[in-house]
Design an enzyme around this catalytic site. Structure first.
Site, PDB file in Angstrom:
ATOM      1  N   ARG A 128       0.839  -1.206   0.000  1.00 12.60           N
ATOM      2  CA  ARG A 128       0.000   0.000   0.000  1.00 12.60           C
ATOM      3  C   ARG A 128       0.875   1.257   0.000  1.00 12.60           C
ATOM      4  O   ARG A 128       0.554   2.242  -0.652  1.00 12.60           O
ATOM      5  CB  ARG A 128      -0.929  -0.019   1.222  1.00 12.60           C
ATOM      6  CG  ARG A 128      -1.875   1.173   1.249  1.00 12.60           C
ATOM      7  CD  ARG A 128      -2.908   1.047   2.334  1.00 12.60           C
ATOM      8  NE  ARG A 128      -2.402   1.488   3.617  1.00 12.60           N
ATOM      9  CZ  ARG A 128      -3.080   1.429   4.760  1.00 12.60           C
ATOM     10  NH1 ARG A 128      -4.298   0.916   4.779  1.00 12.60           N
ATOM     11  NH2 ARG A 128      -2.564   1.859   5.881  1.00 12.60           N
ATOM     12  N   ARG A 134       0.903   7.627   2.241  1.00 14.58           N
ATOM     13  CA  ARG A 134       0.723   7.798   3.688  1.00 14.58           C
ATOM     14  C   ARG A 134       2.070   7.791   4.401  1.00 14.58           C
ATOM     15  O   ARG A 134       2.895   6.907   4.191  1.00 14.58           O
ATOM     16  CB  ARG A 134      -0.195   6.698   4.244  1.00 14.58           C
ATOM     17  CG  ARG A 134      -1.653   7.078   4.165  1.00 14.58           C
ATOM     18  CD  ARG A 134      -2.551   5.996   4.680  1.00 14.58           C
ATOM     19  NE  ARG A 134      -2.256   5.570   6.042  1.00 14.58           N
ATOM     20  CZ  ARG A 134      -3.079   4.845   6.788  1.00 14.58           C
ATOM     21  NH1 ARG A 134      -4.253   4.497   6.314  1.00 14.58           N
ATOM     22  NH2 ARG A 134      -2.729   4.486   7.999  1.00 14.58           N
TER      23      ARG A 134
HETATM   24  N1  UDP Z   1      -5.223   6.917  14.770  1.00 10.56           N
HETATM   25  C1  UDP Z   1      -5.455   7.018  16.122  1.00 10.56           C
HETATM   26  N2  UDP Z   1      -6.723   6.810  16.583  1.00 10.56           N
HETATM   27  C2  UDP Z   1      -7.757   6.514  15.765  1.00 10.56           C
HETATM   28  C3  UDP Z   1      -7.523   6.415  14.383  1.00 10.56           C
HETATM   29  C4  UDP Z   1      -6.244   6.605  13.910  1.00 10.56           C
HETATM   30  O1  UDP Z   1      -4.544   7.279  16.904  1.00 10.56           O
HETATM   31  O2  UDP Z   1      -8.885   6.351  16.255  1.00 10.56           O
HETATM   32  C5  UDP Z   1      -3.865   7.179  14.229  1.00 10.56           C
HETATM   33  C6  UDP Z   1      -2.839   6.130  14.615  1.00 10.56           C
HETATM   34  O3  UDP Z   1      -1.599   6.783  14.706  1.00 10.56           O
HETATM   35  C7  UDP Z   1      -2.880   5.172  13.429  1.00 10.56           C
HETATM   36  C8  UDP Z   1      -3.099   6.134  12.251  1.00 10.56           C
HETATM   37  O4  UDP Z   1      -3.903   7.188  12.808  1.00 10.56           O
HETATM   38  O5  UDP Z   1      -1.688   4.424  13.303  1.00 10.56           O
HETATM   39  C9  UDP Z   1      -3.774   5.542  11.034  1.00 10.56           C
HETATM   40  O6  UDP Z   1      -5.042   5.062  11.385  1.00 10.56           O
HETATM   41  P1  UDP Z   1      -5.936   4.176  10.365  1.00 10.56           P
HETATM   42  O7  UDP Z   1      -7.084   3.637  11.135  1.00 10.56           O
HETATM   43  O8  UDP Z   1      -6.211   4.939   9.154  1.00 10.56           O
HETATM   44  O9  UDP Z   1      -4.908   3.070   9.956  1.00 10.56           O
HETATM   45  P2  UDP Z   1      -5.019   1.507   9.809  1.00 10.56           P
HETATM   46  O10 UDP Z   1      -4.800   0.952  11.175  1.00 10.56           O
HETATM   47  O11 UDP Z   1      -6.394   1.213   9.265  1.00 10.56           O
HETATM   48  O12 UDP Z   1      -3.936   1.172   8.845  1.00 10.56           O
HETATM   49 MG    MG Z   2      -7.762   1.947   7.701  1.00 15.78          MG
END
Ligand code: UDP
Ligand code: MG
Length: 188
Positions: A128, A134
């Site tokens: 990704r 990102r």
């Molecule tokens: N994040 C967080 N709280 C949340 C959502 C996201 O702290 O409720 C932060 C955290 O640093 C995380 C990043 O945002 O690693 C990316 O989140 P996302 O859910 O998009 O990533 P995924 O886990 O789905 O890859």
């Molecule tokens: Mg996500």
């Protein structure tokens, strides 16, 4: 109302499957990660603070996330239900969500945990990263995010097992195979 939590480690397919769940079940989508990325893009105060945590692979503090989520819930009118994507990420957030929904006479219908092994997660996230742009899709941050998931987020599983709404979903296979498992679990 149908309120679904899509849960799982980074790279487990929460965002991808959310889109399919929304299309089939007509739910409103709340992705705290997407909200944070929009705040960063807008260069808001919240976005600037959040970026510090996200770029290190750490969690944005509970108070910030819970406040953000409450705002978003308040903005929803006559939804058939909500899909919570990437939230709750700590037991404190799960408790806050339970309280917020209770105040509205609502509850969580089902919590779906996408189960994916570590090697598969890392390979999906690196792939990704080639196109996502990102800041957190690089090997060092990916490994940190998985560690943070194991330490701070995985205890949320126990919370929903106690609530009686937990369902494990095998998160490996084609996107459609996994979606079939999810659909069956929601319809049960
Ligand atoms: N994040 C967080 N709280 C949340 C959502 C996201 O702290 O409720 C932060 C955290 O640093 C995380 C990043 O945002 O690693 C990316 O989140 P996302 O859910 O998009 O990533 P995924 O886990 O789905 O890859
Ligand atoms: Mg996500």
């Amino acid at each position: 109302m149908l309120n679904v939590i899509i849960f799982g480690p980074p790279g487990s397919g929460k965002g991808t499957q959310s889109e399919k769940i929304i299309a089939k079940f007509g739910l409103a989508h709340i992705s705290t990660g997407d909200i944070l990325r929009a705040e960063i893009k807008a260069e808001s105060k919240l976005g600037k603070e959040a970026a510090q945590f996200i770029n290190r692979g750490e969690l944005v503090p509970d108070a910030t996330i819970i406040g953000m989520l409450e705002n978003k819930l308040n903005g929803l009118t006559d939804a058939k239900g909500v899909i919570f994507d990437g939230f709750p990420r700590t037991v404190a957030q799960a408790e806050a969500l339970k309280e917020m929904l209770q105040k509205r006479g609502e509850d969580i219908s089902v919590m779906l945990n996408l189960e994916v092994n570590r090697e598969e997660l890392i390979s999906r996230l690196l792939k990704r990263g080639e196109t996502s742009g990102r800041s957190d899709d690089n090997l060092e941050t990916i490994e940190k995010r998985i560690k943070v998931y194991e330490e701070q987020t995985s205890p949320v599983i126990g919370f929903y097992k106690t609530e009686g709404t937990y369902k494990g979903i095998k998160g490996v296979g084609t996107i459609d195979e996994i979606f079939d498992r999810i659909s069956n679990a929601i319809e049960e």
